[in-house]
Design a protein around this motif. Structure first.
Motif, PDB file in Angstrom:
ATOM      1  N   SER A  62       0.820  -1.217   0.000  1.00  0.00           N
ATOM      2  CA  SER A  62       0.000   0.000   0.000  1.00  0.00           C
ATOM      3  C   SER A  62       0.852   1.264   0.000  1.00  0.00           C
ATOM      4  N   SER A  63       1.969   1.262   0.737  1.00  0.00           N
ATOM      5  CA  SER A  63       2.784   2.480   0.794  1.00  0.00           C
ATOM      6  C   SER A  63       3.415   2.772  -0.565  1.00  0.00           C
ATOM      7  N   VAL A  64       3.886   1.730  -1.239  1.00  0.00           N
ATOM      8  CA  VAL A  64       4.490   1.925  -2.565  1.00  0.00           C
ATOM      9  C   VAL A  64       3.433   2.378  -3.567  1.00  0.00           C
ATOM     10  N   ALA A  65       2.270   1.719  -3.535  1.00  0.00           N
ATOM     11  CA  ALA A  65       1.194   2.100  -4.464  1.00  0.00           C
ATOM     12  C   ALA A  65       0.714   3.516  -4.171  1.00  0.00           C
ATOM     13  N   MET A  66       0.616   3.873  -2.891  1.00  0.00           N
ATOM     14  CA  MET A  66       0.163   5.227  -2.538  1.00  0.00           C
ATOM     15  C   MET A  66       1.197   6.270  -2.973  1.00  0.00           C
ATOM     16  N   LEU A  67       2.473   5.954  -2.820  1.00  0.00           N
ATOM     17  CA  LEU A  67       3.521   6.871  -3.280  1.00  0.00           C
ATOM     18  C   LEU A  67       3.326   7.205  -4.762  1.00  0.00           C
ATOM     19  N   LEU A  68       3.084   6.163  -5.563  1.00  0.00           N
ATOM     20  CA  LEU A  68       2.920   6.375  -7.004  1.00  0.00           C
ATOM     21  C   LEU A  68       1.605   7.093  -7.311  1.00  0.00           C
ATOM     22  N   ALA A  69       0.547   6.783  -6.562  1.00  0.00           N
ATOM     23  CA  ALA A  69      -0.743   7.459  -6.773  1.00  0.00           C
ATOM     24  C   ALA A  69      -0.619   8.949  -6.454  1.00  0.00           C
ATOM     25  N   LEU A  70       0.119   9.279  -5.397  1.00  0.00           N
ATOM     26  CA  LEU A  70       0.308  10.690  -5.029  1.00  0.00           C
ATOM     27  C   LEU A  70       1.158  11.431  -6.061  1.00  0.00           C
ATOM     28  N   ILE A  71       2.188  10.745  -6.579  1.00  0.00           N
ATOM     29  CA  ILE A  71       2.987  11.371  -7.642  1.00  0.00           C
ATOM     30  C   ILE A  71       2.085  11.676  -8.836  1.00  0.00           C
ATOM     31  N   ASP A  72       1.277  10.684  -9.219  1.00  0.00           N
ATOM     32  CA  ASP A  72       0.411  10.869 -10.383  1.00  0.00           C
ATOM     33  C   ASP A  72      -0.636  11.955 -10.135  1.00  0.00           C
ATOM     34  N   ASN A  73      -0.989  12.153  -8.871  1.00  0.00           N
ATOM     35  CA  ASN A  73      -1.977  13.191  -8.510  1.00  0.00           C
ATOM     36  C   ASN A  73      -1.312  14.559  -8.325  1.00  0.00           C
ATOM     37  N   ARG A  74      -0.013  14.619  -8.575  1.00  0.00           N
ATOM     38  CA  ARG A  74       0.765  15.866  -8.493  1.00  0.00           C
ATOM     39  C   ARG A  74       0.743  16.472  -7.092  1.00  0.00           C
ATOM     40  N   ASN A  75       0.864  15.601  -6.105  1.00  0.00           N
ATOM     41  CA  ASN A  75       0.957  16.080  -4.724  1.00  0.00           C
ATOM     42  C   ASN A  75       2.408  16.281  -4.320  1.00  0.00           C
ATOM     43  N   VAL A  76       2.610  17.046  -3.256  1.00  0.00           N
ATOM     44  CA  VAL A  76       3.939  17.202  -2.662  1.00  0.00           C
ATOM     45  C   VAL A  76       3.993  16.221  -1.489  1.00  0.00           C
ATOM     46  N   ILE A  77       4.884  15.238  -1.587  1.00  0.00           N
ATOM     47  CA  ILE A  77       4.882  14.099  -0.661  1.00  0.00           C
ATOM     48  C   ILE A  77       5.978  14.272   0.387  1.00  0.00           C
ATOM     49  N   VAL A  78       5.609  13.998   1.647  1.00  0.00           N
ATOM     50  CA  VAL A  78       6.554  14.060   2.758  1.00  0.00           C
ATOM     51  C   VAL A  78       6.607  12.664   3.394  1.00  0.00           C
ATOM     52  N   PRO A  79       7.486  11.791   2.936  1.00  0.00           N
ATOM     53  CA  PRO A  79       7.559  10.458   3.541  1.00  0.00           C
ATOM     54  C   PRO A  79       8.153  10.545   4.949  1.00  0.00           C
ATOM     55  N   LEU A  80       7.529   9.876   5.898  1.00  0.00           N
ATOM     56  CA  LEU A  80       8.012   9.842   7.287  1.00  0.00           C
ATOM     57  C   LEU A  80       7.907   8.410   7.796  1.00  0.00           C
ATOM     58  N   THR A  81       8.904   7.975   8.566  1.00  0.00           N
ATOM     59  CA  THR A  81       8.882   6.625   9.139  1.00  0.00           C
ATOM     60  C   THR A  81       8.957   6.712  10.659  1.00  0.00           C
ATOM     61  N   ASP A  82       8.860   5.548  11.295  1.00  0.00           N
ATOM     62  CA  ASP A  82       8.936   5.516  12.764  1.00  0.00           C
ATOM     63  C   ASP A  82      10.290   5.993  13.282  1.00  0.00           C
ATOM     64  N   SER A  83      11.301   6.023  12.425  1.00  0.00           N
ATOM     65  CA  SER A  83      12.628   6.459  12.880  1.00  0.00           C
ATOM     66  C   SER A  83      12.617   7.929  13.314  1.00  0.00           C
ATOM     67  N   VAL A  84      11.590   8.689  12.894  1.00  0.00           N
ATOM     68  CA  VAL A  84      11.499  10.109  13.271  1.00  0.00           C
ATOM     69  C   VAL A  84      10.212  10.375  14.060  1.00  0.00           C
ATOM     70  N   LYS A  85       9.676   9.350  14.713  1.00  0.00           N
ATOM     71  CA  LYS A  85       8.380   9.512  15.383  1.00  0.00           C
ATOM     72  C   LYS A  85       8.410  10.598  16.460  1.00  0.00           C
ATOM     73  N   ASP A  86       9.564  10.813  17.092  1.00  0.00           N
ATOM     74  CA  ASP A  86       9.658  11.855  18.114  1.00  0.00           C
ATOM     75  C   ASP A  86       9.627  13.262  17.507  1.00  0.00           C
ATOM     76  N   LYS A  87       9.884  13.359  16.210  1.00  0.00           N
ATOM     77  CA  LYS A  87       9.921  14.668  15.541  1.00  0.00           C
ATOM     78  C   LYS A  87       8.771  14.826  14.543  1.00  0.00           C
ATOM     79  N   ARG A  88       7.843  13.868  14.556  1.00  0.00           N
ATOM     80  CA  ARG A  88       6.821  13.838  13.500  1.00  0.00           C
ATOM     81  C   ARG A  88       6.020  15.144  13.442  1.00  0.00           C
ATOM     82  N   ASP A  89       5.539  15.612  14.597  1.00  0.00           N
ATOM     83  CA  ASP A  89       4.727  16.844  14.613  1.00  0.00           C
ATOM     84  C   ASP A  89       5.540  18.042  14.122  1.00  0.00           C
ATOM     85  N   GLU A  90       6.810  18.109  14.566  1.00  0.00           N
ATOM     86  CA  GLU A  90       7.689  19.206  14.116  1.00  0.00           C
ATOM     87  C   GLU A  90       7.889  19.174  12.612  1.00  0.00           C
ATOM     88  N   PHE A  91       8.118  17.974  12.062  1.00  0.00           N
ATOM     89  CA  PHE A  91       8.346  17.847  10.625  1.00  0.00           C
ATOM     90  C   PHE A  91       7.089  18.205   9.829  1.00  0.00           C
TER      91      PHE A  91
END
Length: 453
Positions: A62-91
């Motif tokens: 789903s994440s890979v398919a959503m990435l491509l769907a968002l690109i095709d929809n001309r969105n500006v994508i901000v990928p975030l993972t659990d590695s930055v969960k403490d900074k998620r709101d700030e980012f």
């Protein structure tokens, strides 16, 4: 459509494996169905072209398919993972995120509006182009994380050139430029991306054996952990052809030990940055730290001993930091290099150089020497201000023994005596009981020590 070149590849490989996730293979036909489903979901949630969307996920169908769907929809994508969960709101705040799309552990998708408004000039400029975008946060290993804004149209161009189809393990994270490069390379060439939910040496080794991975893109820190764990000793690695390493300096000692353990595997140093993407690279040999970098769309030059890059796919700029470009458009990497013909050898970051009474010390060289010592599991070297010498060399060390600081210091000085000049030998030792890398398996030298002196 912006992803037509990818969809054509998918149509040509409908029944072939595109992704392995949680012990199940998903075909290119499965991914096509998911992309169409997510395109409908974006329309149903009224996520319009130009909207800033954080995609909070690890690699999954789903994440890979959503990435491509968002690109095709001309969105500006901000990928975030659990590695930055403490900074998620700030980012999210820095990136002006308007919608959060979360891919949950069972691969279900949730949508949430944030109420934020887009007020940053760079984002408004990108929206004016009607192009999809990508915002990548740096690891912050030497300071505050910077948000690099990309126009995805030039960044995707390199993936339209056909390359070899391979089975690649997605070790580098979903929100890392290396992770983005891995998945796009794999899909654009009809390859198979093998995902792992746990990036410990044990799980990575098991995945390489079970799913016959041919390429492992990773970091020197992980390769050192893999060697120390010896998890590979009871595994079949006959499928593994190539290990690419980057994101940080490779200690020569780690490269030598890895080559001895895996003589059949080709080693290739890579070079890339969140700000300019991943350059094509060619190591002088598997045993060498000299590397040629560049490729179509990239130019390199050296100024004051540091590498500068001009790239068609360079970011537009930072959301939260001054421009790092020269007036004539070159990106100042901050990486100090030696040059031999067409090859570079990276010595370290200018910001991390330790000045000992006018003599320069690069942390990676000292770390590499210390890692050759028996019992050293991990080490991070940095400079500490000194009233007379300017700096002294400080080493934070993790041992696998009960050795005291005093005992280790005596052994270290004896061991390094013939390997390093006296001014490079650490004057201060701090023993700690944890590793010195972050979730992206990159050395964190800027962290305050929590051990004892």
């Amino acid at each position: 459509m912006l992803i037509t070149f990818l969809l054509n590849q998918f149509e040509s490989n409908l029944k072939n494996d595109a992704l392995v996730w949680q012990d199940r293979a998903y075909s290119y036909g499965d991914l096509l169905d998911l992309i169409r489903s997510h395109q409908s979901s974006l329309a149903n949630h009224n996520i319009r072209p130009g909207s800033i969307v954080s995609l909070e996920a690890d690699f999954s169908p789903s994440s890979v398919a959503m990435l491509l769907a968002l690109i095709d929809n001309r969105n500006v994508i901000v990928p975030l993972t659990d590695s930055v969960k403490d900074k998620r709101d700030e980012f999210r705040e820095i990136a002006n995120v308007e919608y959060v799309v979360e891919i949950k552990a069972n691969d279900d998708v949730s949508f949430q509006g944030t109420g934020h408004k887009v007020d940053h000039q760079l984002l408004q400029e990108l929206q004016g182009r009607n192009h999809p975008g990508l915002i990548l946060f740096s690891s912050g290993s030497t300071g505050k994380s910077k948000a690099a804004v990309h126009d995805l149209v030039p960044l995707l161009e390199k993936f339209k050139v056909p390359r070899k189809s391979k089975r690649i393990l997605t070790f580098l994270l979903f929100d890392h430029i290396g992770g983005f490069n891995t998945i796009m390379y794999s899909l654009s060439n009809g390859g198979c991306a093998i995902t792992v939910s746990d990036r410990t040496p044990e799980h990575v080794c098991a995945a390489i054996e079970k799913y016959k991975a041919e390429i492992l893109p990773t970091s020197p820190t992980f390769l050192n952990l893999l060697l120390l764990s010896e998890s590979y000793k009871d595994k079949d690695f006959s499928s593994l052809e190539l290990v690419t390493y980057g994101t940080e300096m490779m200690p020569e000692s780690t490269l030598t030990r890895f080559r001895a353990a895996f003589p059949q595997v080709t080693m290739q140093q890579t070079y890339g940055l969140s700000e300019v993407g991943i350059l094509r690279s060619k190591s002088e040999s598997s045993d060498s730290l000299w590397v040629k970098i560049g490729g179509e769309g990239y130019e390199t030059r050296i100024r004051d001993g540091m590498l500068e890059i001009k790239a068609k796919a360079a970011m537009m700029g930072y959301l939260n930091a001054p421009s790092p470009f020269t007036e004539d458009g070159w990106f100042k990497t901050g990486d100090v290099v030696e040059v031999k013909g067409d090859f570079f050898r990276f010595l370290g970051r200018k910001s991390e150089i330790i000045n000992i009474g006018g003599e320069k010390v690069y942390p990676a060289e000292v770390e590499g020497a210390l890692q050759e010592m028996d019992g050293v599991l991990d080490v991070a070297v940095a400079g500490e201000p000194h009233a007379i010498m300017g700096h002294i060399v400080t080493a934070r060390v993790r041992l696998n023994s009960e050795e005291t600081q005093k005992e280790f210091r005596v052994r270290m000085k004896k061991f390094l005596k013939d390997k390093l000049p006296a001014y490079k030998i650490p004057q201060k030792i701090i023993l700690e009981d944890h590793s010195f890398h972050g979730g992206r398996f990159k050395k964190m030298r800027g962290q305050s020590a929590s051990g004892h002196n």
